[in-house]
Design a protein around this motif. Structure first.
Motif, PDB file in Angstrom:
ATOM      1  N   ASN A  92       5.517 -13.419  -3.758  1.00 10.13           N
ATOM      2  CA  ASN A  92       6.628 -13.366  -4.714  1.00 10.13           C
ATOM      3  C   ASN A  92       7.923 -12.836  -4.099  1.00 10.13           C
ATOM      4  O   ASN A  92       8.927 -12.697  -4.782  1.00 10.13           O
ATOM      5  N   GLY A  93       7.904 -12.500  -2.811  1.00 10.82           N
ATOM      6  CA  GLY A  93       9.123 -12.092  -2.119  1.00 10.82           C
ATOM      7  C   GLY A  93       9.695 -10.753  -2.542  1.00 10.82           C
ATOM      8  O   GLY A  93      10.882 -10.510  -2.347  1.00 10.82           O
ATOM      9  N   ASP A  94       8.867  -9.858  -3.078  1.00  4.75           N
ATOM     10  CA  ASP A  94       9.385  -8.561  -3.509  1.00  4.75           C
ATOM     11  C   ASP A  94       9.359  -7.504  -2.404  1.00  4.75           C
ATOM     12  O   ASP A  94       9.738  -6.360  -2.621  1.00  4.75           O
ATOM     13  N   GLY A  95       8.901  -7.876  -1.198  1.00  7.47           N
ATOM     14  CA  GLY A  95       8.936  -6.959  -0.065  1.00  7.47           C
ATOM     15  C   GLY A  95       7.811  -5.953  -0.002  1.00  7.47           C
ATOM     16  O   GLY A  95       7.875  -5.010   0.775  1.00  7.47           O
ATOM     17  N   ARG A  96       6.770  -6.128  -0.821  1.00  4.89           N
ATOM     18  CA  ARG A  96       5.639  -5.203  -0.765  1.00  4.89           C
ATOM     19  C   ARG A  96       4.341  -5.942  -1.073  1.00  4.89           C
ATOM     20  O   ARG A  96       4.358  -7.018  -1.664  1.00  4.89           O
ATOM     21  N   LEU A  97       3.236  -5.346  -0.682  1.00  9.95           N
ATOM     22  CA  LEU A  97       1.913  -5.886  -0.977  1.00  9.95           C
ATOM     23  C   LEU A  97       1.560  -5.453  -2.397  1.00  9.95           C
ATOM     24  O   LEU A  97       1.372  -4.268  -2.667  1.00  9.95           O
ATOM     25  N   ASN A  98       1.510  -6.416  -3.304  1.00  9.30           N
ATOM     26  CA  ASN A  98       1.207  -6.098  -4.693  1.00  9.30           C
ATOM     27  C   ASN A  98      -0.277  -5.803  -4.869  1.00  9.30           C
ATOM     28  O   ASN A  98      -1.124  -6.414  -4.215  1.00  9.30           O
ATOM     29  N   THR A  99      -0.576  -4.851  -5.748  1.00  6.09           N
ATOM     30  CA  THR A  99      -1.953  -4.436  -5.999  1.00  6.09           C
ATOM     31  C   THR A  99      -2.209  -4.297  -7.497  1.00  6.09           C
ATOM     32  O   THR A  99      -1.275  -4.168  -8.290  1.00  6.09           O
ATOM     33  N   LEU A 100      -3.489  -4.289  -7.840  1.00 10.38           N
ATOM     34  CA  LEU A 100      -3.918  -3.965  -9.193  1.00 10.38           C
ATOM     35  C   LEU A 100      -3.758  -2.455  -9.392  1.00 10.38           C
ATOM     36  O   LEU A 100      -3.637  -1.718  -8.404  1.00 10.38           O
ATOM     37  N   PRO A 101      -3.802  -1.968 -10.620  1.00 12.70           N
ATOM     38  CA  PRO A 101      -3.691  -0.515 -10.849  1.00 12.70           C
ATOM     39  C   PRO A 101      -4.734   0.308 -10.080  1.00 12.70           C
ATOM     40  O   PRO A 101      -4.474   1.458  -9.733  1.00 12.70           O
ATOM     41  N   ILE A 102      -5.880  -0.278  -9.776  1.00 16.11           N
ATOM     42  CA  ILE A 102      -6.903   0.471  -9.027  1.00 16.11           C
ATOM     43  C   ILE A 102      -6.723   0.365  -7.518  1.00 16.11           C
ATOM     44  O   ILE A 102      -7.516   0.901  -6.757  1.00 16.11           O
ATOM     45  N   GLY A 103      -5.660  -0.332  -7.066  1.00 18.34           N
ATOM     46  CA  GLY A 103      -5.343  -0.390  -5.643  1.00 18.34           C
ATOM     47  C   GLY A 103      -5.795  -1.630  -4.902  1.00 18.34           C
ATOM     48  O   GLY A 103      -5.488  -1.778  -3.723  1.00 18.34           O
ATOM     49  N   LEU A 104      -6.515  -2.536  -5.554  1.00 12.65           N
ATOM     50  CA  LEU A 104      -6.950  -3.765  -4.876  1.00 12.65           C
ATOM     51  C   LEU A 104      -5.776  -4.724  -4.731  1.00 12.65           C
ATOM     52  O   LEU A 104      -5.058  -4.986  -5.710  1.00 12.65           O
ATOM     53  N   PRO A 105      -5.551  -5.256  -3.536  1.00  2.28           N
ATOM     54  CA  PRO A 105      -4.431  -6.183  -3.328  1.00  2.28           C
ATOM     55  C   PRO A 105      -4.571  -7.460  -4.154  1.00  2.28           C
ATOM     56  O   PRO A 105      -5.674  -7.989  -4.318  1.00  2.28           O
ATOM     57  N   THR A 106      -3.444  -7.946  -4.676  1.00  2.00           N
ATOM     58  CA  THR A 106      -3.411  -9.215  -5.399  1.00  2.00           C
ATOM     59  C   THR A 106      -2.769 -10.309  -4.558  1.00  2.00           C
ATOM     60  O   THR A 106      -2.706 -11.447  -4.989  1.00  2.00           O
ATOM     61  N   GLU A 107      -2.271  -9.947  -3.370  1.00  2.82           N
ATOM     62  CA  GLU A 107      -1.708 -10.931  -2.444  1.00  2.82           C
ATOM     63  C   GLU A 107      -2.595 -10.957  -1.201  1.00  2.82           C
ATOM     64  O   GLU A 107      -3.200  -9.942  -0.848  1.00  2.82           O
ATOM     65  N   PRO A 108      -2.677 -12.125  -0.542  1.00  2.00           N
ATOM     66  CA  PRO A 108      -3.545 -12.230   0.643  1.00  2.00           C
ATOM     67  C   PRO A 108      -3.099 -11.286   1.765  1.00  2.00           C
ATOM     68  O   PRO A 108      -1.906 -11.106   2.007  1.00  2.00           O
ATOM     69  N   MET A 137      -3.118 -13.934  21.778  1.00  2.00           N
ATOM     70  CA  MET A 137      -3.001 -14.758  20.573  1.00  2.00           C
ATOM     71  C   MET A 137      -3.971 -14.209  19.544  1.00  2.00           C
ATOM     72  O   MET A 137      -5.115 -13.897  19.876  1.00  2.00           O
ATOM     73  N   GLN A 138      -3.518 -14.068  18.322  1.00  2.00           N
ATOM     74  CA  GLN A 138      -4.386 -13.639  17.227  1.00  2.00           C
ATOM     75  C   GLN A 138      -4.200 -14.596  16.070  1.00  2.00           C
ATOM     76  O   GLN A 138      -3.074 -14.821  15.598  1.00  2.00           O
ATOM     77  N   ALA A 139      -5.306 -15.193  15.613  1.00  2.99           N
ATOM     78  CA  ALA A 139      -5.298 -16.039  14.427  1.00  2.99           C
ATOM     79  C   ALA A 139      -5.818 -15.184  13.274  1.00  2.99           C
ATOM     80  O   ALA A 139      -6.937 -14.688  13.334  1.00  2.99           O
ATOM     81  N   LEU A 140      -4.986 -14.998  12.260  1.00  2.00           N
ATOM     82  CA  LEU A 140      -5.351 -14.145  11.140  1.00  2.00           C
ATOM     83  C   LEU A 140      -5.921 -14.968  10.000  1.00  2.00           C
ATOM     84  O   LEU A 140      -5.419 -16.047   9.686  1.00  2.00           O
ATOM     85  N   ARG A 141      -6.929 -14.426   9.381  1.00  5.17           N
ATOM     86  CA  ARG A 141      -7.503 -15.022   8.185  1.00  5.17           C
ATOM     87  C   ARG A 141      -7.147 -14.098   7.022  1.00  5.17           C
ATOM     88  O   ARG A 141      -7.692 -13.007   6.899  1.00  5.17           O
ATOM     89  N   LEU A 142      -6.183 -14.535   6.227  1.00 10.30           N
ATOM     90  CA  LEU A 142      -5.739 -13.727   5.105  1.00 10.30           C
ATOM     91  C   LEU A 142      -6.656 -13.978   3.904  1.00 10.30           C
ATOM     92  O   LEU A 142      -6.991 -15.101   3.605  1.00 10.30           O
TER      93      LEU A 142
END
Length: 143
Positions: A92-108, A137-142
């Motif tokens: 969503n381009g807000d500059g942060r890793l969004n999370t649920l209230p319990i701290g689990l990320p909602t973005e990859p 080289m590092q291939a990331l799996r989000l």
């Protein structure tokens, strides 16, 4: 030995020492695939366990606009050494890793070496890798 030859010898030795010095630099390429073409890929490169645990002061950071299903970040002139990567897709381009209230990320998000942590990032040991003077080289799996 003549003064002219001595000057040539000293100059040659100086050039040899300068060319053999620690000026070697590695390049690091980070590739993330299977992305939704929107937002940004945020990549942070760390060079120590302390910085990794604190999640502060990465040695390199990049924000790449995601316009295709794959994004690449390239870091040049990185000294050979041990590194680890944290990355996330800021959809969503807000500059942060969004999370649920319990701290689990909602973005990859993902880490180097495909490392996974439980209840937080993986350990430095699990995520770190060696970058030589020929690069890495590092291939990331989000996820």
């Amino acid at each position: 030995m003549s003064r002219r030859n001595l000057v040539r010898l000293v100059t040659l030795c100086g050039m040899l020492v300068a060319s053999a010095g620690p000026s070697e630099a590695a390049g690091l390429t980070v590739l993330a695939e299977a992305l939704e073409p929107r937002g940004s890929l945020v990549v942070a490169v760390f060079d120590s366990d302390a910085a990794w645990r604190a999640r502060k002061a990465p040695v390199r950071r990049a924000v790449i606009e995601v316009t295709q299903p794959a994004a690449r970040a390239t870091f040049a002139d990185l000294p050979p050494g041990r590194y680890a990567i944290m990355a996330y897709h800021d959809r969503n381009g807000d500059g942060r890793l969004n999370t649920l209230p319990i701290g689990l990320p909602t973005e990859p998000y993902g880490f180097s070496n495909g490392a996974r942590g439980s209840f937080g990032p993986p350990s430095w040991r699990a995520a770190s890798f060696e970058a030589s003077s020929s690069g890495a080289m590092q291939a990331l799996r989000l996820r």
